[in-house]
Design a protein around this motif. Sequence first.
Motif, PDB file in Angstrom:
ATOM      1  N   GLU A  16      34.814  28.431  50.747  1.00 52.33           N
ATOM      2  CA  GLU A  16      36.054  29.534  50.140  1.00 52.33           C
ATOM      3  C   GLU A  16      35.458  30.824  50.663  1.00 52.33           C
ATOM      4  OE1 GLU A  16      38.820  28.579  49.193  1.00 52.33           O
ATOM      5  OE2 GLU A  16      38.508  26.417  48.727  1.00 52.33           O
ATOM      6  N   GLN A  20      37.684  33.330  53.272  1.00 51.69           N
ATOM      7  CA  GLN A  20      37.799  34.996  53.050  1.00 51.69           C
ATOM      8  C   GLN A  20      37.307  35.829  54.095  1.00 51.69           C
ATOM      9  OE1 GLN A  20      40.011  36.208  50.520  1.00 51.69           O
ATOM     10  NE2 GLN A  20      40.432  33.978  50.142  1.00 51.69           N
ATOM     11  N   LEU A  95      36.652  28.658  36.515  1.00 52.58           N
ATOM     12  CA  LEU A  95      37.224  29.189  37.595  1.00 52.58           C
ATOM     13  C   LEU A  95      37.051  28.513  38.868  1.00 52.58           C
ATOM     14  CD1 LEU A  95      36.748  33.242  36.976  1.00 52.58           C
ATOM     15  CD2 LEU A  95      38.823  31.685  36.926  1.00 52.58           C
ATOM     16  N   ASP A  96      37.957  28.148  39.334  1.00 49.79           N
ATOM     17  CA  ASP A  96      37.655  27.292  40.743  1.00 49.79           C
ATOM     18  C   ASP A  96      37.006  28.314  41.897  1.00 49.79           C
ATOM     19  OD1 ASP A  96      39.719  28.669  42.254  1.00 49.79           O
ATOM     20  OD2 ASP A  96      41.326  27.346  41.390  1.00 49.79           O
ATOM     21  N   GLU A  98      37.882  28.950  44.774  1.00 44.78           N
ATOM     22  CA  GLU A  98      38.793  29.744  45.557  1.00 44.78           C
ATOM     23  C   GLU A  98      39.029  31.029  45.103  1.00 44.78           C
ATOM     24  OE1 GLU A  98      43.494  29.624  47.621  1.00 44.78           O
ATOM     25  OE2 GLU A  98      42.734  27.882  46.222  1.00 44.78           O
ATOM     26  N   THR A  99      39.230  31.097  43.611  1.00 52.25           N
ATOM     27  CA  THR A  99      39.689  32.129  43.205  1.00 52.25           C
ATOM     28  C   THR A  99      38.139  33.120  42.767  1.00 52.25           C
ATOM     29  OG1 THR A  99      41.231  31.008  41.619  1.00 52.25           O
ATOM     30  CG2 THR A  99      40.248  33.016  40.505  1.00 52.25           C
ATOM     31  N   GLU A 102      37.964  34.841  46.140  1.00 53.58           N
ATOM     32  CA  GLU A 102      38.803  35.874  46.380  1.00 53.58           C
ATOM     33  C   GLU A 102      38.510  37.226  45.459  1.00 53.58           C
ATOM     34  OE1 GLU A 102      42.562  34.174  45.043  1.00 53.58           O
ATOM     35  OE2 GLU A 102      42.794  33.033  46.927  1.00 53.58           O
ATOM     36  N   GLU A 103      37.907  36.888  44.398  1.00 54.31           N
ATOM     37  CA  GLU A 103      37.471  38.032  43.474  1.00 54.31           C
ATOM     38  C   GLU A 103      36.212  38.808  44.133  1.00 54.31           C
ATOM     39  OE1 GLU A 103      39.362  39.516  41.087  1.00 54.31           O
ATOM     40  OE2 GLU A 103      40.869  38.240  41.663  1.00 54.31           O
TER      41      GLU A 103
END
Length: 108
Positions: A16, A20, A95-96, A98-99, A102-103
Motif C-alpha cells: 500500500e 502511494q 484501520l486497513d 490502504e487507509t 494514505e495517512e
Amino acid sequence: MKAIVAGADPEGIGEELEAQGVEVARVDSPVFADALGEAGIEDADLFVLTDLDEGISVTLAKEANEDVRAVCYGSGDLPESVGGVVDLVVDPSLLDAETVAEELVADA
C-alpha cells in the motif's frame, strides 16, 4: 519518501505504501541493526514494524536515524520499553493498510 517495512507484513502495508509512491525496503524478522543499515535506515523517512514481538527494532531504527517516523502496524502487544520511542501504533483490526498508508504519506 523512503520507508522500511520490518516483519512479515501480512496486512500488506508495504504494498500500500508502494501504491502511494513510497520507495519501500523490506527487512525480515528477526530485525537486527545490520539489516536495518543495509536497508538504508539512515536515509529512511518511515520505519514500519509489522511484527510487534520485534519491538526492540524501533529503538534500533531510532538510534540509527533519530528523525525516522516509527510506526507499529500489527496485532499483539508492543514491549513496554518501546512505548516512549514509537511515534504511532495502529491495530490492523481498526484501520486497513490502504487507509494507514494514505495517512502516513499525507502526513509526510
